[in-house]
Write a protein that holds these residues in place. Structure first.
Motif, mmCIF file in Angstrom:
data_model
loop_
_atom_site.group_PDB
_atom_site.id
_atom_site.type_symbol
_atom_site.label_atom_id
_atom_site.label_comp_id
_atom_site.label_asym_id
_atom_site.label_seq_id
_atom_site.Cartn_x
_atom_site.Cartn_y
_atom_site.Cartn_z
ATOM 1 N N MET A 84 0.835 -1.189 0.000
ATOM 2 C CA MET A 84 0.000 0.000 0.000
ATOM 3 C C MET A 84 0.878 1.250 0.000
ATOM 4 N N LYS A 85 0.545 2.188 -0.844
ATOM 5 C CA LYS A 85 1.306 3.423 -0.983
ATOM 6 C C LYS A 85 0.998 4.363 0.180
ATOM 7 N N PRO A 86 2.040 4.940 0.806
ATOM 8 C CA PRO A 86 1.776 5.908 1.880
ATOM 9 C C PRO A 86 1.211 7.207 1.301
ATOM 10 N N THR A 87 0.490 7.935 2.140
ATOM 11 C CA THR A 87 -0.029 9.239 1.721
ATOM 12 C C THR A 87 1.093 10.265 1.789
ATOM 13 N N LEU A 88 0.873 11.397 1.155
ATOM 14 C CA LEU A 88 1.861 12.476 1.239
ATOM 15 C C LEU A 88 2.034 12.937 2.681
ATOM 16 N N ALA A 89 0.959 12.929 3.457
ATOM 17 C CA ALA A 89 1.039 13.323 4.868
ATOM 18 C C ALA A 89 1.887 12.335 5.665
ATOM 19 N N GLN A 90 1.743 11.054 5.378
ATOM 20 C CA GLN A 90 2.554 10.055 6.078
ATOM 21 C C GLN A 90 4.031 10.190 5.726
ATOM 22 N N ILE A 91 4.313 10.437 4.458
ATOM 23 C CA ILE A 91 5.700 10.647 4.043
ATOM 24 C C ILE A 91 6.265 11.891 4.733
ATOM 25 N N ALA A 92 5.462 12.949 4.817
ATOM 26 C CA ALA A 92 5.900 14.184 5.480
ATOM 27 C C ALA A 92 6.181 13.935 6.954
ATOM 28 N N TRP A 93 5.319 13.202 7.618
ATOM 29 C CA TRP A 93 5.507 12.925 9.042
ATOM 30 C C TRP A 93 6.808 12.161 9.271
ATOM 31 N N LEU A 94 7.050 11.136 8.465
ATOM 32 C CA LEU A 94 8.271 10.339 8.620
ATOM 33 C C LEU A 94 9.519 11.159 8.297
ATOM 34 N N LEU B 83 16.378 22.749 6.329
ATOM 35 C CA LEU B 83 14.981 22.538 5.946
ATOM 36 C C LEU B 83 14.845 22.211 4.460
ATOM 37 N N VAL B 84 15.675 22.842 3.639
ATOM 38 C CA VAL B 84 15.658 22.532 2.209
ATOM 39 C C VAL B 84 16.107 21.090 1.991
ATOM 40 N N ALA B 85 17.080 20.629 2.766
ATOM 41 C CA ALA B 85 17.529 19.237 2.671
ATOM 42 C C ALA B 85 16.401 18.287 3.036
ATOM 43 N N ALA B 86 15.642 18.627 4.062
ATOM 44 C CA ALA B 86 14.508 17.791 4.467
ATOM 45 C C ALA B 86 13.445 17.779 3.371
ATOM 46 N N ARG B 87 13.186 18.936 2.760
ATOM 47 C CA ARG B 87 12.214 18.992 1.660
ATOM 48 C C ARG B 87 12.691 18.172 0.461
ATOM 49 N N ALA B 88 13.989 18.248 0.174
ATOM 50 C CA ALA B 88 14.535 17.470 -0.939
ATOM 51 C C ALA B 88 14.370 15.976 -0.672
ATOM 52 N N ALA B 89 14.587 15.554 0.561
ATOM 53 C CA ALA B 89 14.388 14.144 0.913
ATOM 54 C C ALA B 89 12.923 13.766 0.762
ATOM 55 N N TYR B 90 12.047 14.637 1.217
ATOM 56 C CA TYR B 90 10.604 14.396 1.092
ATOM 57 C C TYR B 90 10.206 14.225 -0.376
ATOM 58 N N TRP C 129 8.386 11.211 -4.804
ATOM 59 C CA TRP C 129 8.557 10.964 -6.236
ATOM 60 C C TRP C 129 8.729 9.474 -6.516
ATOM 61 N N SER C 130 9.331 8.752 -5.583
ATOM 62 C CA SER C 130 9.549 7.318 -5.800
ATOM 63 C C SER C 130 8.225 6.553 -5.866
ATOM 64 N N TYR C 131 7.166 7.134 -5.340
ATOM 65 C CA TYR C 131 5.846 6.517 -5.405
ATOM 66 C C TYR C 131 5.057 7.003 -6.619
ATOM 67 N N ARG C 132 5.738 7.562 -7.579
ATOM 68 C CA ARG C 132 5.112 8.140 -8.746
ATOM 69 C C ARG C 132 4.755 7.103 -9.802
ATOM 70 N N GLU C 133 5.382 5.943 -9.735
ATOM 71 C CA GLU C 133 5.104 4.903 -10.723
ATOM 72 C C GLU C 133 3.649 4.468 -10.625
ATOM 73 N N PRO C 134 2.951 4.460 -11.730
ATOM 74 C CA PRO C 134 1.535 4.083 -11.691
ATOM 75 C C PRO C 134 1.353 2.582 -11.477
ATOM 76 N N SER C 135 0.302 2.246 -10.842
ATOM 77 C CA SER C 135 -0.091 0.851 -10.737
ATOM 78 C C SER C 135 -1.606 0.789 -10.852
ATOM 79 N N ARG D 270 -0.776 8.271 -9.120
ATOM 80 C CA ARG D 270 0.567 8.827 -9.023
ATOM 81 C C ARG D 270 0.555 10.088 -8.164
ATOM 82 N N TYR D 271 1.713 10.396 -7.618
ATOM 83 C CA TYR D 271 1.902 11.702 -6.993
ATOM 84 C C TYR D 271 2.589 12.581 -8.022
ATOM 85 N N SER D 272 1.891 13.566 -8.521
ATOM 86 C CA SER D 272 2.453 14.465 -9.522
ATOM 87 C C SER D 272 3.248 15.570 -8.838
ATOM 88 N N SER D 273 4.096 16.235 -9.608
ATOM 89 C CA SER D 273 4.854 17.345 -9.034
ATOM 90 C C SER D 273 3.920 18.465 -8.567
#
Length: 83
Positions: free
Chosen positions: A1-11, A32-39, A44-50, A55-58
């Motif tokens: 199951m793909k995590p939500t953007l909120a879950q990715i942000a929390w982690l 903070l920019v480094a943290a955003r880049a990691a986020y 983006w890694s969850y962008r592959e469609p299934s 997908r999570y678009s930019s």
């Protein structure tokens, strides 16, 4: 199951020891920019469609990060090694 953007942000925020508000905020502080880049990299890694997920678009990632433009998201993705 793909995590939500909120879950990715929390982690991501937890890993970097910052709050989600700081992650989504406007500060250009390098840490903070480094943290955003990691986020962005993780989201983006969850962008592959299934069949089961969207997908999570930019633009969607940028909207979650405080209304950032999609080009800002692409810049973070492409230059994450600078941070």
């Amino acid at each position: 199951m793909k995590p939500t953007l909120a879950q990715i942000a929390w982690l991501t925020a937890r890993h970097f020891g910052i709050g989600i508000d700081a992650l989504r905020g406007r500060s250009r502080k390098k840490s903070l920019v480094a943290a955003r880049a990691a986020y962005v990299t993780i989201a983006w890694s969850y962008r592959e469609p299934s069949i089961l997920t969207e997908r999570y678009s930019s633009p969607a990632i940028g909207a979650f990060l405080g209304g950032r433009d999609h080009s800002s998201i692409l810049h973070l993705r492409d230059n994450r090694d600078l941070y």
